[in-house]
Write a protein that holds these residues in place. Sequence first.
Motif, PDB file in Angstrom:
ATOM      1  N   ILE A 310     -19.637  19.751  35.971  1.00 33.73           N
ATOM      2  CA  ILE A 310     -20.080  20.317  34.695  1.00 33.73           C
ATOM      3  C   ILE A 310     -21.072  21.451  34.925  1.00 33.73           C
ATOM      4  CG2 ILE A 310     -21.356  19.820  32.578  1.00 33.73           C
ATOM      5  CD1 ILE A 310     -20.121  16.977  32.714  1.00 33.73           C
ATOM      6  N   ASN A 311     -21.997  21.251  35.842  1.00 34.61           N
ATOM      7  CA  ASN A 311     -22.988  22.289  36.141  1.00 34.61           C
ATOM      8  C   ASN A 311     -22.348  23.535  36.730  1.00 34.61           C
ATOM      9  OD1 ASN A 311     -25.160  20.796  35.212  1.00 34.61           O
ATOM     10  ND2 ASN A 311     -25.583  19.875  37.206  1.00 34.61           N
ATOM     11  N   ILE A 312     -21.380  23.348  37.621  1.00 34.09           N
ATOM     12  CA  ILE A 312     -20.674  24.492  38.211  1.00 34.09           C
ATOM     13  C   ILE A 312     -20.021  25.331  37.120  1.00 34.09           C
ATOM     14  CG2 ILE A 312     -18.656  25.166  39.577  1.00 34.09           C
ATOM     15  CD1 ILE A 312     -19.290  22.955  41.518  1.00 34.09           C
ATOM     16  N   LEU A 313     -19.304  24.662  36.213  1.00 32.38           N
ATOM     17  CA  LEU A 313     -18.572  25.369  35.159  1.00 32.38           C
ATOM     18  C   LEU A 313     -19.523  26.075  34.199  1.00 32.38           C
ATOM     19  CD1 LEU A 313     -15.905  22.616  34.415  1.00 32.38           C
ATOM     20  CD2 LEU A 313     -15.505  24.808  35.549  1.00 32.38           C
ATOM     21  N   ASN A 314     -20.554  25.378  33.781  1.00 34.90           N
ATOM     22  CA  ASN A 314     -21.485  25.971  32.820  1.00 34.90           C
ATOM     23  C   ASN A 314     -22.245  27.151  33.418  1.00 34.90           C
ATOM     24  OD1 ASN A 314     -20.779  24.230  30.755  1.00 34.90           O
ATOM     25  ND2 ASN A 314     -22.345  22.724  31.288  1.00 34.90           N
ATOM     26  N   GLU A 315     -22.662  27.028  34.668  1.00 36.07           N
ATOM     27  CA  GLU A 315     -23.400  28.114  35.313  1.00 36.07           C
ATOM     28  C   GLU A 315     -22.514  29.330  35.566  1.00 36.07           C
ATOM     29  OE1 GLU A 315     -26.674  28.530  36.153  1.00 36.07           O
ATOM     30  OE2 GLU A 315     -26.949  26.771  34.876  1.00 36.07           O
ATOM     31  N   ARG A 316     -21.276  29.077  35.921  1.00 37.32           N
ATOM     32  CA  ARG A 316     -20.370  30.171  36.280  1.00 37.32           C
ATOM     33  C   ARG A 316     -20.084  31.093  35.100  1.00 37.32           C
ATOM     34  NH1 ARG A 316     -16.439  30.688  40.524  1.00 37.32           N
ATOM     35  NH2 ARG A 316     -14.762  32.145  39.981  1.00 37.32           N
TER      36      ARG A 316
END
Length: 387
Positions: A310-316
């Motif tokens: 989730i963090n990867i997707l949101n940050e990207r």
Amino acid sequence: MKYNGIVISDIHFGASDVESLKKELIEVFLYYLENMKKIDFIIIDGDYFDHKIYLNEKASYYALSFMDKLVSICKEHNCPIRLIYGTESHEVNQYGIFSMYKEDKDLDFKVIYTVEEEELLPGMNVLYLPEEHIYSKKEYYKEYFENKNKYDYVFGHGVIQEVMTHVTRNSTKKESDRKKTPVFSSAEFLDICKGQVYFGHYHINTNINDKIFYVGSFSRWCHGEMQPKGFYHITYDKDKEKYTQKFIENYLAKKYITYTYGYNSSVMNSEEDLLDELNKKDKLINIEESDHVCYVFNIPENHPNPEFIINILNERYKFNENVKVNITNGYVEKKRKVNKERLDSVINEFPMVFDKSVQIEDKVYYYIKKKYDRDIEESHIKKYLYE
């Protein structure tokens, strides 16, 4: 005798980027009309507007200027134009701004507010079905639906049950004491229309056996409608009683692409797999020049580290306005549910603490008293709070 007509629907001025819509209408729709040798009629199948718009908005200016251009074309071809009233929440009774066209003696312009029929052109009988709120469909449309094969065309705006099943699934056939919009069946249309039916309201272009059509919206401004957008050029050969149509695609309509990844997708295996997939898709998006992209990720409940994904997707994509990320995860949803239950429990146990009308010192006193059964003087509480 052969008649050529144009049917467009669901333009929705005000719904999307008005500059893009203007470009699409000029370079696709008006360009096509300006290159036709003969136009015999133009039908706008409702939802010309998207919502109430004000005169100082660009959408208002373009809505007026586009209609003015259509009127000029109709005068040039000496052809009638019919504007069918659509969904009330979109139109908001704004068709009155076109009233000046009714006074033009060199123009056959008409707004259709209620059901009516007319011989639009010699030997071509038409029924108009704008969206109305009525008590009894059977009674209201009785005189129009009692004669078989009476009409060459039916133009309207509303619900056809075989197509818009999500709307009609819970509808009832019983008459009501409340007014409501009617639901039509394809069988009803096939009974009264020997030619073709063209409807607005449903935004996805739909063709039922070359007889019944949803024109679809002219443009695209949301996900879930990847089907072609555009309008119809229809032809009626009166001598042969032949009805044909050609869908003209709006090739400038913005692209909204959705990529969905389910529980069993390999991208959930590792960070490398996820990033590799996102890199591939981002390159493809750039090549295809997609305007808007939506990633849908369904992360399984038993995934070892859902927060990491989730963090990867949101940050990207957090600074990319053209990319939307929707994430569902059983573990996270369960966690949210547990947290909400805990919060609800605390609120129920200490309601005064969450009451905005209660002073902070009173909240502190109340909490300490209830939690630890201790009385603390108000002066002491204020001292710690304010000094």
